[in-house]
Design a protein around this motif. Structure first.
Motif, PDB file in Angstrom:
ATOM      1  N   GLN A   1       0.825  -1.207   0.000  1.00  0.00           N
ATOM      2  CA  GLN A   1       0.000   0.000   0.000  1.00  0.00           C
ATOM      3  C   GLN A   1       0.865   1.265   0.000  1.00  0.00           C
ATOM      4  O   GLN A   1       1.768   1.412   0.808  1.00  0.00           O
ATOM      5  N   ASP A   2       0.556   2.150  -0.933  1.00  0.00           N
ATOM      6  CA  ASP A   2       1.230   3.446  -1.091  1.00  0.00           C
ATOM      7  C   ASP A   2       2.748   3.328  -1.138  1.00  0.00           C
ATOM      8  O   ASP A   2       3.471   4.184  -0.642  1.00  0.00           O
ATOM      9  N   THR A   3       3.230   2.271  -1.759  1.00  0.00           N
ATOM     10  CA  THR A   3       4.664   2.024  -1.853  1.00  0.00           C
ATOM     11  C   THR A   3       5.057   1.799  -3.302  1.00  0.00           C
ATOM     12  O   THR A   3       4.331   1.212  -4.073  1.00  0.00           O
ATOM     13  N   MET A   4       6.233   2.263  -3.605  1.00  0.00           N
ATOM     14  CA  MET A   4       6.802   2.120  -4.937  1.00  0.00           C
ATOM     15  C   MET A   4       8.117   1.363  -4.792  1.00  0.00           C
ATOM     16  O   MET A   4       8.930   1.698  -3.933  1.00  0.00           O
ATOM     17  N   LYS A   5       8.303   0.323  -5.603  1.00  0.00           N
ATOM     18  CA  LYS A   5       9.574  -0.396  -5.600  1.00  0.00           C
ATOM     19  C   LYS A   5      10.399   0.119  -6.764  1.00  0.00           C
ATOM     20  O   LYS A   5       9.908   0.228  -7.885  1.00  0.00           O
ATOM     21  N   VAL A   6      11.644   0.456  -6.483  1.00  0.00           N
ATOM     22  CA  VAL A   6      12.566   0.935  -7.503  1.00  0.00           C
ATOM     23  C   VAL A   6      13.719  -0.055  -7.569  1.00  0.00           C
ATOM     24  O   VAL A   6      14.387  -0.307  -6.570  1.00  0.00           O
ATOM     25  N   SER A   7      13.921  -0.619  -8.741  1.00  0.00           N
ATOM     26  CA  SER A   7      15.025  -1.543  -8.966  1.00  0.00           C
ATOM     27  C   SER A   7      16.023  -0.850  -9.889  1.00  0.00           C
ATOM     28  O   SER A   7      15.626  -0.209 -10.858  1.00  0.00           O
ATOM     29  N   ALA A   8      17.292  -1.007  -9.571  1.00  0.00           N
ATOM     30  CA  ALA A   8      18.318  -0.351 -10.384  1.00  0.00           C
ATOM     31  C   ALA A   8      19.531  -1.250 -10.497  1.00  0.00           C
ATOM     32  O   ALA A   8      19.857  -1.994  -9.580  1.00  0.00           O
ATOM     33  N   GLN A   9      20.173  -1.151 -11.632  1.00  0.00           N
ATOM     34  CA  GLN A   9      21.432  -1.842 -11.823  1.00  0.00           C
ATOM     35  C   GLN A   9      22.527  -0.787 -11.835  1.00  0.00           C
ATOM     36  O   GLN A   9      22.423   0.213 -12.547  1.00  0.00           O
ATOM     37  N   SER A  10      23.548  -1.017 -11.035  1.00  0.00           N
ATOM     38  CA  SER A  10      24.667  -0.089 -10.945  1.00  0.00           C
ATOM     39  C   SER A  10      25.944  -0.797 -11.339  1.00  0.00           C
ATOM     40  O   SER A  10      26.116  -1.980 -11.078  1.00  0.00           O
ATOM     41  N   LYS A  11      26.820  -0.043 -11.927  1.00  0.00           N
ATOM     42  CA  LYS A  11      28.173  -0.520 -12.196  1.00  0.00           C
ATOM     43  C   LYS A  11      29.060   0.107 -11.131  1.00  0.00           C
ATOM     44  O   LYS A  11      29.006   1.319 -10.911  1.00  0.00           O
ATOM     45  N   ILE A  12      29.851  -0.736 -10.477  1.00  0.00           N
ATOM     46  CA  ILE A  12      30.724  -0.259  -9.416  1.00  0.00           C
ATOM     47  C   ILE A  12      32.155  -0.638  -9.751  1.00  0.00           C
ATOM     48  O   ILE A  12      32.433  -1.772 -10.143  1.00  0.00           O
ATOM     49  N   LYS A  13      33.021   0.347  -9.570  1.00  0.00           N
ATOM     50  CA  LYS A  13      34.444   0.098  -9.763  1.00  0.00           C
ATOM     51  C   LYS A  13      35.138   0.586  -8.488  1.00  0.00           C
ATOM     52  O   LYS A  13      35.021   1.757  -8.124  1.00  0.00           O
ATOM     53  N   VAL A  14      35.830  -0.334  -7.825  1.00  0.00           N
ATOM     54  CA  VAL A  14      36.515  -0.008  -6.585  1.00  0.00           C
ATOM     55  C   VAL A  14      38.015  -0.055  -6.825  1.00  0.00           C
ATOM     56  O   VAL A  14      38.547  -1.064  -7.293  1.00  0.00           O
ATOM     57  N   SER A  15      38.666   1.043  -6.502  1.00  0.00           N
ATOM     58  CA  SER A  15      40.123   1.108  -6.619  1.00  0.00           C
ATOM     59  C   SER A  15      40.697   1.117  -5.209  1.00  0.00           C
ATOM     60  O   SER A  15      40.312   1.947  -4.380  1.00  0.00           O
ATOM     61  N   ASN A  16      41.567   0.172  -4.945  1.00  0.00           N
ATOM     62  CA  ASN A  16      42.292   0.134  -3.684  1.00  0.00           C
ATOM     63  C   ASN A  16      43.583  -0.639  -3.914  1.00  0.00           C
ATOM     64  O   ASN A  16      43.700  -1.376  -4.894  1.00  0.00           O
ATOM     65  N   PRO A  17      44.548  -0.502  -3.039  1.00  0.00           N
ATOM     66  CA  PRO A  17      45.841  -1.131  -3.293  1.00  0.00           C
ATOM     67  C   PRO A  17      45.836  -2.659  -3.196  1.00  0.00           C
ATOM     68  O   PRO A  17      46.666  -3.309  -3.817  1.00  0.00           O
ATOM     69  N   LEU A  18      44.909  -3.246  -2.484  1.00  0.00           N
ATOM     70  CA  LEU A  18      44.941  -4.688  -2.261  1.00  0.00           C
ATOM     71  C   LEU A  18      44.023  -5.496  -3.165  1.00  0.00           C
ATOM     72  O   LEU A  18      44.380  -6.591  -3.593  1.00  0.00           O
ATOM     73  N   PHE A  19      42.833  -4.983  -3.421  1.00  0.00           N
ATOM     74  CA  PHE A  19      41.843  -5.801  -4.115  1.00  0.00           C
ATOM     75  C   PHE A  19      40.943  -4.940  -4.988  1.00  0.00           C
ATOM     76  O   PHE A  19      39.788  -4.691  -4.665  1.00  0.00           O
ATOM     77  N   PRO A  20      41.438  -4.443  -6.123  1.00  0.00           N
ATOM     78  CA  PRO A  20      40.571  -3.659  -7.005  1.00  0.00           C
ATOM     79  C   PRO A  20      39.514  -4.576  -7.627  1.00  0.00           C
ATOM     80  O   PRO A  20      39.768  -5.748  -7.861  1.00  0.00           O
ATOM     81  N   LEU A  21      38.328  -4.031  -7.841  1.00  0.00           N
ATOM     82  CA  LEU A  21      37.279  -4.860  -8.428  1.00  0.00           C
ATOM     83  C   LEU A  21      36.305  -4.029  -9.227  1.00  0.00           C
ATOM     84  O   LEU A  21      36.180  -2.831  -9.040  1.00  0.00           O
ATOM     85  N   SER A  22      35.625  -4.721 -10.121  1.00  0.00           N
ATOM     86  CA  SER A  22      34.525  -4.144 -10.896  1.00  0.00           C
ATOM     87  C   SER A  22      33.369  -5.120 -10.808  1.00  0.00           C
ATOM     88  O   SER A  22      33.571  -6.336 -10.866  1.00  0.00           O
ATOM     89  N   ALA A  23      32.179  -4.593 -10.680  1.00  0.00           N
ATOM     90  CA  ALA A  23      31.017  -5.462 -10.562  1.00  0.00           C
ATOM     91  C   ALA A  23      29.767  -4.719 -10.999  1.00  0.00           C
ATOM     92  O   ALA A  23      29.731  -3.490 -11.053  1.00  0.00           O
ATOM     93  N   SER A  24      28.758  -5.501 -11.282  1.00  0.00           N
ATOM     94  CA  SER A  24      27.410  -4.967 -11.466  1.00  0.00           C
ATOM     95  C   SER A  24      26.655  -5.289 -10.189  1.00  0.00           C
ATOM     96  O   SER A  24      26.786  -6.378  -9.637  1.00  0.00           O
ATOM     97  N   VAL A  25      25.898  -4.323  -9.728  1.00  0.00           N
ATOM     98  CA  VAL A  25      25.129  -4.512  -8.503  1.00  0.00           C
ATOM     99  C   VAL A  25      23.674  -4.216  -8.820  1.00  0.00           C
ATOM    100  O   VAL A  25      23.347  -3.183  -9.400  1.00  0.00           O
ATOM    101  N   PHE A  26      22.815  -5.161  -8.442  1.00  0.00           N
ATOM    102  CA  PHE A  26      21.384  -4.998  -8.619  1.00  0.00           C
ATOM    103  C   PHE A  26      20.789  -4.689  -7.255  1.00  0.00           C
ATOM    104  O   PHE A  26      20.968  -5.458  -6.314  1.00  0.00           O
ATOM    105  N   VAL A  27      20.137  -3.532  -7.128  1.00  0.00           N
ATOM    106  CA  VAL A  27      19.537  -3.136  -5.853  1.00  0.00           C
ATOM    107  C   VAL A  27      18.047  -2.903  -6.022  1.00  0.00           C
ATOM    108  O   VAL A  27      17.582  -2.506  -7.101  1.00  0.00           O
TER     109      VAL A  27
END
Length: 182
Positions: free
Chosen positions: A67-93
């Protein structure tokens, strides 16, 4: 006399909308508006250890699943830069939010965004992404709460008039209804 003119304008606008006391926007119309009018730009969030770039891609909307609620789904691309474990991913929220009508802006906004789910691709990165989840959620919450997700069209006479007299919105399965009566 002023109230008479307002009542006359409302009556004409309502008649122009097919004798209804509300104007409805479907999920598809809402998604189309978001795709066309809501800007997606890459945002960068930096901490002493991580630098995270987040871009928001596909957004979909589900109306009225609660009731009176909206669901928002999104796909994000994330790129993390760090000295130990850089990564790229798609995230579905998926978020749930309460839409509200801002009469001053004559637009529909979201508030009370709550995270429902978050999944990554590849799935092995779920644990690693849990460290940057707060920054990602903060970015997406700010992005979705700070921009209108729908604005009544001021170029269409009937919507421009009705925008001035909208009292609120109601979410029903598949639609957001802009109400012009108390």
């Amino acid at each position: 006399m002023r109230r008479f003119k307002q009542a006359l304008i409302i009556t004409i606008a309502i008649l122009a909308q097919g004798c209804a006391s509300k104007y409805s926007v479907s999920e598809g119309e809402l998604e189309g508006y978001i795709q066309e009018h809501v800007g997606y730009e890459t945002k960068t969030v930096s901490t002493p250890v991580f630098r995270t770039e987040v871009s928001l891609n596909d957004i979909s909307v589900t109306l009225g699943h609660k009731q009176d609620t909206m669901k928002v789904s999104a796909q994000s691309k994330i790129k993390v830069s760090n000295p130990l474990f850089p990564l790229s991913a798609s995230v579905f929220v998926e978020f749930e939010a309460k839409p509200y009508y801002n009469a001053e802006q004559q637009a529909l906004y979201l508030r009370e965004l709550q995270l429902v789910s978050m999944k990554s691709d590849p799935p092995q990165l779920n644990e690693a992404l849990s460290y940057i989840t707060p920054q990602t959620i903060q970015f997406l919450r700010y992005f979705l709460e700070s921009q209108p997700v729908y604005r009544l069209d001021q170029k269409q006479w009937s919507q421009a008039v009705l925008a001035k007299f909208t009292k609120g919105v109601e979410v029903t399965p598949g639609y957001i209804n802009f109400s012009f009566t108390d």
